[in-house]
Design a protein around this motif. Structure first.
Motif, PDB file in Angstrom:
ATOM      1  N   MET A  36      -6.462  14.393   7.981  1.00  0.00           N
ATOM      2  CA  MET A  36      -5.492  15.301   8.572  1.00  0.00           C
ATOM      3  C   MET A  36      -4.994  14.668   9.857  1.00  0.00           C
ATOM      4  SD  MET A  36      -4.934  18.072   6.864  1.00  0.00           S
ATOM      5  CE  MET A  36      -4.374  19.373   7.960  1.00  0.00           C
ATOM      6  N   GLU A  46      -8.544  10.758   2.387  1.00  0.00           N
ATOM      7  CA  GLU A  46      -7.746  11.924   2.789  1.00  0.00           C
ATOM      8  C   GLU A  46      -8.022  12.226   4.253  1.00  0.00           C
ATOM      9  OE1 GLU A  46      -8.337  15.335   0.113  1.00  0.00           O
ATOM     10  OE2 GLU A  46      -8.324  16.613   1.885  1.00  0.00           O
ATOM     11  N   SER A  88       0.378   4.562  -6.055  1.00  0.00           N
ATOM     12  CA  SER A  88       0.197   5.956  -6.444  1.00  0.00           C
ATOM     13  C   SER A  88      -1.238   6.234  -6.869  1.00  0.00           C
ATOM     14  CB  SER A  88       1.139   6.304  -7.607  1.00  0.00           C
ATOM     15  OG  SER A  88       0.690   5.657  -8.782  1.00  0.00           O
ATOM     16  N   VAL A 107       0.808  -1.227   0.000  1.00  0.00           N
ATOM     17  CA  VAL A 107       0.000   0.000   0.000  1.00  0.00           C
ATOM     18  C   VAL A 107       0.840   1.276   0.000  1.00  0.00           C
ATOM     19  CG1 VAL A 107      -1.557   1.271   1.519  1.00  0.00           C
ATOM     20  CG2 VAL A 107      -2.021  -1.116   0.964  1.00  0.00           C
ATOM     21  N   GLU A 108       1.971   1.246   0.677  1.00  0.00           N
ATOM     22  CA  GLU A 108       2.793   2.457   0.758  1.00  0.00           C
ATOM     23  C   GLU A 108       3.308   2.880  -0.612  1.00  0.00           C
ATOM     24  OE1 GLU A 108       6.743   2.559   1.992  1.00  0.00           O
ATOM     25  OE2 GLU A 108       6.542   4.303   3.286  1.00  0.00           O
ATOM     26  N   PHE A 114      -4.188   5.048   0.082  1.00  0.00           N
ATOM     27  CA  PHE A 114      -4.789   4.322  -1.050  1.00  0.00           C
ATOM     28  C   PHE A 114      -4.795   2.829  -0.737  1.00  0.00           C
ATOM     29  CE2 PHE A 114      -2.310   7.716  -3.617  1.00  0.00           C
ATOM     30  CZ  PHE A 114      -3.276   8.671  -3.350  1.00  0.00           C
ATOM     31  N   GLY A 161     -16.957  15.250  -5.643  1.00  0.00           N
ATOM     32  CA  GLY A 161     -15.923  15.972  -4.905  1.00  0.00           C
ATOM     33  C   GLY A 161     -14.742  15.122  -4.472  1.00  0.00           C
ATOM     34  N   ASP A 162     -14.686  13.892  -4.933  1.00  0.00           N
ATOM     35  CA  ASP A 162     -13.572  13.015  -4.562  1.00  0.00           C
ATOM     36  C   ASP A 162     -12.901  12.439  -5.793  1.00  0.00           C
ATOM     37  OD1 ASP A 162     -13.549  12.967  -1.733  1.00  0.00           O
ATOM     38  OD2 ASP A 162     -15.432  11.831  -1.797  1.00  0.00           O
ATOM     39  N   TYR A 163     -11.622  12.127  -5.644  1.00  0.00           N
ATOM     40  CA  TYR A 163     -10.954  11.397  -6.719  1.00  0.00           C
ATOM     41  C   TYR A 163     -11.454   9.964  -6.802  1.00  0.00           C
ATOM     42  CZ  TYR A 163      -7.590  14.882  -8.215  1.00  0.00           C
ATOM     43  OH  TYR A 163      -7.010  15.997  -8.769  1.00  0.00           O
ATOM     44  N   VAL A 203      -1.491  16.647   5.987  1.00  0.00           N
ATOM     45  CA  VAL A 203      -2.465  15.866   5.220  1.00  0.00           C
ATOM     46  C   VAL A 203      -1.870  14.499   4.913  1.00  0.00           C
ATOM     47  CG1 VAL A 203      -1.706  16.707   2.947  1.00  0.00           C
ATOM     48  CG2 VAL A 203      -4.059  15.946   3.266  1.00  0.00           C
ATOM     49  N   ARG A 204      -2.753  13.516   4.904  1.00  0.00           N
ATOM     50  CA  ARG A 204      -2.324  12.172   4.555  1.00  0.00           C
ATOM     51  C   ARG A 204      -3.315  11.637   3.544  1.00  0.00           C
ATOM     52  NH1 ARG A 204      -2.532   8.370   9.398  1.00  0.00           N
ATOM     53  NH2 ARG A 204      -3.971   7.157   8.132  1.00  0.00           N
ATOM     54  N   TRP A 205      -2.815  10.895   2.546  1.00  0.00           N
ATOM     55  CA  TRP A 205      -3.710  10.361   1.528  1.00  0.00           C
ATOM     56  C   TRP A 205      -3.410   8.868   1.439  1.00  0.00           C
ATOM     57  CZ3 TRP A 205      -3.996  12.773  -4.084  1.00  0.00           C
ATOM     58  CH2 TRP A 205      -5.323  12.741  -4.536  1.00  0.00           C
TER      59      TRP A 205
END
Lengths: 1003, 274
Positions: free
Chosen positions: B61, B59, B15, B11-12, B70, B39-41, B66-68
């Protein structure tokens, strides 16, 4: 054989089989054990992706003439089988219902297309070109009381090339220059035009220095002005390989993006302030004495003495002329010795480049840079330290750096930083300009740009009436290549007696700008009559779209060759503010074959030239662009066949004869060049002669057909001596299959590698030659370190060394009157100085009276180019692309799988702004600038935060530009908002920073 | 004899380029879903009968930063799979390779797989009345093994991955890599863990494995995956009765009614997410 690098990705006999037979269909089929396996009995063929310039390999599978599957080529050195969302969706293209199938015609005032035949279409276009050329021919021009022959027509324009093959670009250039065209342009003007002058001014060449695979060798990767993971997705593979070895990844960008997610450090920067940030990093390196002293002394002009005329005060370099907004660049020269060579001293001499640089950069302290950029001073320091402590380190950048009114100097800042750190010429180092279209490197190499001829030769201008006059400005080294180009274009008709037909070439006027922006602007003035577009969609991708629309409406004829219906082709269609009845432009649409239906070469960002196969017949009546150009030129020549006029004799002299069944291969051979006496193909640049006994259509490609074999077909994906990711037998890289440019600089003065870990090339004392894992980038392989040629790591600059100070210099040729080579000098300064964007939310705290680039000329057209003010437009808009769509979206917005991922234009805004304006996530907002207003949906996010700039709050918003009114997914075009103010060197527009207002829709 | 394989999402490294999402649809000829912009990717909120894999994008905080995050979400190919246990017609099978396969000819669209899946993965298509889910490209995997682990035939999503984030190979190899990566991640992320690698829970791990910097719940995965509670009802009461009484199709209808009554319905009901 290096299998170790792929421990996870096992290769097998079947895999190798694909590589050996990669060209064509004769792939041995694997044993069919899975019952009814979809790929059984399918023909396989290889191609190259058509989006960013990663150049990923693809394999198409065809049954009964239909593409049934497409995936990544697992034996490809860049992508190893991978493809991003866009690439992975391409099997849609040859099966799409949205493709253009027949030529079409739109009559003046008409509201519809009518199908026409190819014969009719080509005849109409050729007739129009002839009429416009004849009516608008400029045989001579007067400047300052002197008359010059110019052989030019400024009413014809041709655009496009980044989407098509090298052979197509080459023929486009050849045809249009024969016609006397000055307005020859393509997307590179809008995306990376600032890269070539910036890198050339420092290094001598304008290309990405290293390669995608080489990223894995870096210990630090600075990604600035690039969203690499989204817009060059395959770069992520190589970034992750570097990270796995402990590399530190830094992302400097106005937003936290999918690239930031992969980085160790993310710094949010205000758009347009990169020079201030890099200036502080450079200053930190200088102040802490962290530079590579030996590298600077051996490989750069750091110890060269600068002319006493050079100066810098309050935002202006010496030689500035306020009236013309330009510099007398002669003020930025060196102190020369009696033989005309630069004087060297040491790094502490007060006149040395090093001391001038220290003086220049001391203003860029951490706190000043922080106030300008919004990046905390501690973070700038931390980034500088990462770059200092992790060498070799590399830089990746793209349009975030290029699309500014200081685009060239942005990139020059990288060159200064990397020279100081000794980070050029080594594996894992360099400056990687991430080119963004599949063949934009090729369209630039082949000069589909007004200011170049193929191989980065300057376009002849009106003051260069003879080849000697041209040579005075370009040097004898390059004259040889111009002679060879003329031999390719005119064959035996070019000889020393007629100056190799050079006098027939169009001469641009040095006082004019023939960039794509001017095509539309001159159309408004009724000067431009005709525009031909090949694979480009300016009504989505150009800035300030109002001017594009208005310009198109004033043309007499527009021709668009494209696989899909584009907004540009349909500019006349009825919609708000547009009524076909009022538009007299004739429009012809030509159905172009898609990339999967034609053969030829293209070159990726790493300068890897690869061959695409035609695995399918073009859909409907579509034709490859090479065939269209060939048909068109032949038709034009036919129409001129009876003419006896002086201006038309060029058509009789032109060397143009390509077999219909083998055009691309024949053109590639012409590009490579021949020894005219023996008729043999050249084996490399070294065989090129100055006397007219050889020809080459683009000298940097000499050797692409070495040994009489098409080198671009080579597929050895396993041989990688040194394990640097070079793969010397995979396809072919210009120049001369050199992969890491300037690799001489990876060795010390004596030709020994600086470090065993980066041992790439070296001087072999016993064999008395340069050798190594890459082809050594030296003038002559047998000229050792004790010769002048052995100390020219940057041999394409006149000095032969790297240029921290980008000053004026012409290298004298021993015994000659003409210079051997002339270094390129940017128009706005020998060092990169920070200036605010044209539309800025703040003052320039370094020099308030010289806020923006002093060489800038804007607006150019009254009424169309308003400059917005912070009072009315308080927020900074940055624009770019999303990962799932590409450029104007002509391809990708016709792919349902991509539209389901991202379907429309939107605006990313910080939570704080959304709260202030009462906007909820997903709600509609109105975004306006001094140029226009559009309605889009909001994406409220923490990935952009409000910055503190010069003590005030500054809010940045971001929008993708990939949409327009055609295609399966249509939405508002962001470029209605953007500004077309341009960098004074290349006119590239400032699409990364303009001012806007945002309000809730309906409010 | 059969080789046990596995997929590992590191996961890290992801992209979220979403090449995997498209490559899956391409290989399986799946149509696009309707995905209104909100409003989201992350375009697809859930899997559907047209979407077998998606990237969850979250997403947050944390400490002012900020952290995203995936995560590639799809069928977990559980060691003991609720869908297999719940399937009245044996359309769903746990193969020796570790893949939970789906035989469309046997499927009657009863929806028990949906109800009984620990992760809410299968979806019955409204038109074809067949259950749908990822089969780990079982056709490709057979070729992959047969050709000596030739990466050319990896599952479409793993093969297309741009960032070395989706790995595929023998289970043994994937477990080894997962544990090595866990050791690296632990230095930076105290909560780092593997997922579906260990088999000491009621689903006995899975062939879709993860190495995660944060707790599974951060990515919308249950921290402690459990077989669906409805399964015990099904196994103990309904299935034996059904098997005695009637043919499979009738079982489906009756069974669904009983299960819904007993469990109060399923939060993963059979809608198509259109």
């Amino acid at each position: 054989m290096e299998v170790s690098r792929r421990t996870l990705l096992k290769t097998t006999a079947a895999g190798a089989g694909l590589s050996l037979a990669g060209f064509g269909f004769n792939i041995p089929s694997v044993k069919a054990a899975v019952k009814g396996f979809k790929l059984d009995d399918a023909k396989e063929y290889t191609s190259i992706c058509t989006f960013c310039a990663c150049g990923c390999g693809m394999v198409g599978y065809v049954k009964e003439g239909k593409m049934i599957n497409l995936e990544g080529d697992s034996d490809h050195i860049v992508n190893e089988g991978g493809l991003c969302s866009k690439g992975a969706s391409m099997s849609v293209i040859p099966n799409s219902d949205s493709r253009n199938l027949t030529p079409k015609y739109r009559a003046p005032k008409s509201d519809r297309w009518v199908d026409i035949s190819w014969d009719e279409a080509i005849d109409k276009i050729a007739s129009k070109i002839k009429q416009v050329r004849d009516d608008n021919w400029i045989a001579q021009e007067t400047d300052n009381g002197k008359t010059y022959n110019v052989n030019r027509c400024d009413a014809l324009s041709f655009v496009g090339g980044a989407q098509v093959h090298n052979e197509e670009c080459y023929l486009m250039t050849k045809m249009t220059r024969m016609l006397g065209v000055s307005f020859l342009e393509h997307q590179a003007r809008l995306c990376h035009s600032s890269t070539v002058p910036a890198l050339t001014a420092a290094f001598g060449r304008g290309a990405m220095t290293n390669s995608w695979q080489d990223l894995k060798n870096a210990k630090a990767i600075l990604i600035e002005g690039s969203n690499a993971a989204e817009n060059h997705p395959m770069s992520a593979k190589w970034i992750m390989r570097a990270k796995a070895q402990g590399a530190v990844v830094i992302h400097v960008d106005p937003r936290y993006t999918r690239t930031s997610k992969l980085a160790d450090i993310h710094a949010q920067i205000r758009p347009g302030t990169d020079i201030a940030f890099l200036g502080a990093v450079i200053n930190y390196i200088l102040e802490t004495e962290s530079y590579d002293k030996d590298y600077l002394l051996t490989h750069t002009n750091a110890a060269v003495l600068v002319s006493k005329d050079y100066d810098f005060n309050d935002g202006l370099f010496s030689g500035y002329n306020e009236e013309t907004h330009s510099y007398n660049k002669k003020k930025w020269a060196y102190q020369l010795d009696a033989s005309g060579k630069p004087k060297f001293a040491d790094l502490t001499h007060p006149d040395s480049v090093m001391m001038k640089m220290r003086e220049f950069y001391k203003r860029y302290d951490l706190q000043t840079a922080s106030s300008i950029t919004g990046i905390p001073a501690d973070d700038i320091k931390k980034i500088a330290e990462v770059m200092i402590n992790n060498r070799p380190g590399t830089v990746m950048y793209a349009l975030g750096m290029t699309q500014h009114t200081v685009g060239v100097q942005n990139i020059r800042s990288f060159t200064v930083m990397q020279f100081l750190l000794g980070n050029v010429g080594k594996p894992g180092s360099g400056i990687n300009a991430l080119r963004g279209e599949p063949n934009v490197q090729g369209s630039t190499d082949f000069a589909v740009l007004f200011n170049y001829f193929p191989g980065y030769l300057s376009t002849p201008n009106h003051k260069q009436q003879t080849l000697d006059e041209w040579t005075k400005d370009s040097g004898t080294f390059r004259r040889k290549f111009m002679v060879n180009l003329m031999k390719s274009w005119f064959g035996e008709n070019a000889n020393a007696e007629n100056d190799f037909c050079y006098p027939l070439m169009p001469k641009i006027n040095t006082n004019q700008n023939y960039s794509i922006y001017r095509i539309f602007e001159t159309a408004l003035e009724k000067q431009m009559k005709f525009l031909y577009i090949m694979g480009q969609n300016p009504l989505v991708t150009s800035p300030n779209l109002n001017i594009v629309q208005a310009g198109l409406e004033k043309l007499e004829m527009l021709v668009v060759a494209d696989p899909f219906m584009t907004e540009t082709a349909c500019f006349w269609q009825k919609r708000e503010g547009v009524d076909p009845v009022n538009i007299d432009t004739e429009v012809i649409l030509l159905p172009a074959a898609s990339f999967l239906e034609k053969e030829g070469t293209l070159i990726n960002s790493s300068r890897l030239v690869q061959w695409r196969n035609a695995g399918l017949e073009p859909l409907g009546e579509a034709k490859p662009d090479i065939e269209i150009i060939d048909m068109l030129f032949q038709k034009i020549r036919e129409k001129y066949s009876a003419s006896t006029e002086e201006k038309d004799k060029i058509f009789k002299l032109a060397n143009w004869n390509y077999p219909a069944d083998n055009r691309s291969d024949t053109v590639l051979k012409e590009i490579n060049g021949y020894n005219i006496k023996t008729g043999k193909l050249l084996n490399g640049i070294g065989e090129i002669q100055a006397d007219g006994s050889t020809s080459t259509g683009c000298w940097v490609y000499a050797g692409v057909y070495a040994n009489g074999e098409n080198q671009t077909l080579r597929k050895d994906f396993q041989t990688d001596p040194g394990n640097f990711g070079i793969f010397p037998k995979y396809a072919w890289t210009w120049p001369g299959n050199i992969h890491i440019l300037y690799n001489r600089a990876s060795c010390d003065k004596n030709g020994n590698p600086y470090d065993e870990n980066i041992k790439l090339i070296w001087w072999d004392k016993n064999a008395k030659k340069w050798t190594g894992y890459d082809i050594p980038d030296v003038p002559a392989a047998t000229d050792g370190p004790d010769t002048a040629n052995g100390q020219k790591p940057f041999r394409m600059s006149a000095e032969g060394i790297g240029r921290l100070f980008g000053g004026v210099y012409a290298d004298p040729e021993a015994g000659g009157t003409l210079p051997r080579d002339v270094s390129y000098v940017t128009s706005d300064g020998p060092f990169p100085e920070f200036y605010e964007p044209v539309e800025s939310p703040t003052k320039n705290i370094l020099h308030e009276n010289v806020a923006s680039n002093p060489c800038l000329i804007y607006p150019r057209v009254k009424g169309f180019q308003e400059i917005g003010d912070k009072k009315d437009f308080p927020y900074v808009l940055c624009t770019s692309a999303v990962s799932e769509h590409w450029c104007s979206g002509a391809y990708t917005r016709n792919v349902p799988w991509l539209n389901e991922l991202v379907k429309e234009t939107f605006i990313e805004m910080p939570v704080a702004l959304a709260e202030k304006l009462g906007i909820k996530n997903g709600e509609k907002v109105k975004v306006s600038s001094a140029r226009g207003e559009i309605e889009v949906k909001a994406m409220v996010t923490n990935r952009i935060h409000t910055l503190n700039i010069n003590g005030e709050e500054c809010t940045v918003v971001w929008m993708p530009y990939n949409w327009g009114f055609k295609g399966l997914s249509s939405a508002a075009s962001t470029n209605l908002l953007t500004i077309d103010a341009g960098d004074p060197n290349t006119w590239i527009q400032e699409t990364k920073a303009c001012l806007v207002n945002v309000v809730k829709a309906g409010a | 004899m059969a080789v046990e394989i596995a997929m590992l999402h590191d996961v890290e490294k992801c992209s979220a380029c979403r090449g995997c999402s498209v490559a899956c649809k391409q290989w399986k000829n799946l149509p696009a879903d309707k995905t209104p912009f909100d409003g989201d990717y992350q375009s697809h909120k859930d899997l559907s009968s047209k979407t077998y894999t998606l990237i969850r994008m979250k997403e947050t905080m944390a400490d002012g930063k900020v952290r995203w995050d995936f995560l590639k979400f799809q069928c977990m190919h559980c060691g003991i799979a609720g869908c297999v246990l719940g399937c009245p017609t044996n359309a769903l099978q746990k193969e020796d390779t570790g893949i939970v396969s789906h035989n469309i000819d046997k499927c009657i669209g009863c929806g028990y797989c949906e109800i009984n899946c620990t992760f809410g993965v299968p979806h019955v298509d409204k038109e074809t009345k067949k259950s749908t889910k990822c089969n780990l490209c079982i056709d490709r995997v057979e070729k992959y093994i047969e050709n000596g682990y030739d990466r050319k035939y990896m599952p479409s999503c793993a093969k297309t991955c741009t960032a070395d984030a989706i790995l595929f190979g023998t289970r043994e190899e994937m477990v080894k890599i997962a544990n090595e990566r866990l050791a690296v991640l632990k230095e930076k992320y105290p909560d780092a863990c593997t997922y579906n690698v260990e088999t000491d829970n009621s689903i006995k791990g899975g062939a879709m494995m993860y190495v995660l910097p944060y707790r599974p719940s951060v990515y919308g995965l249950p921290d402690e995956p459990q077989l669906a509670p409805s399964l015990s009802v099904w196994k103990d009461k309904i299935q034996p009765a059904g098997k005695i009484l009637m043919g499979a199709a009738v079982v489906a209808v009756a069974g669904a009614a009983v299960v819904n009554t007993v469990t109060g319905g399923s939060k993963h009901g059979g809608d198509d997410h259109e």
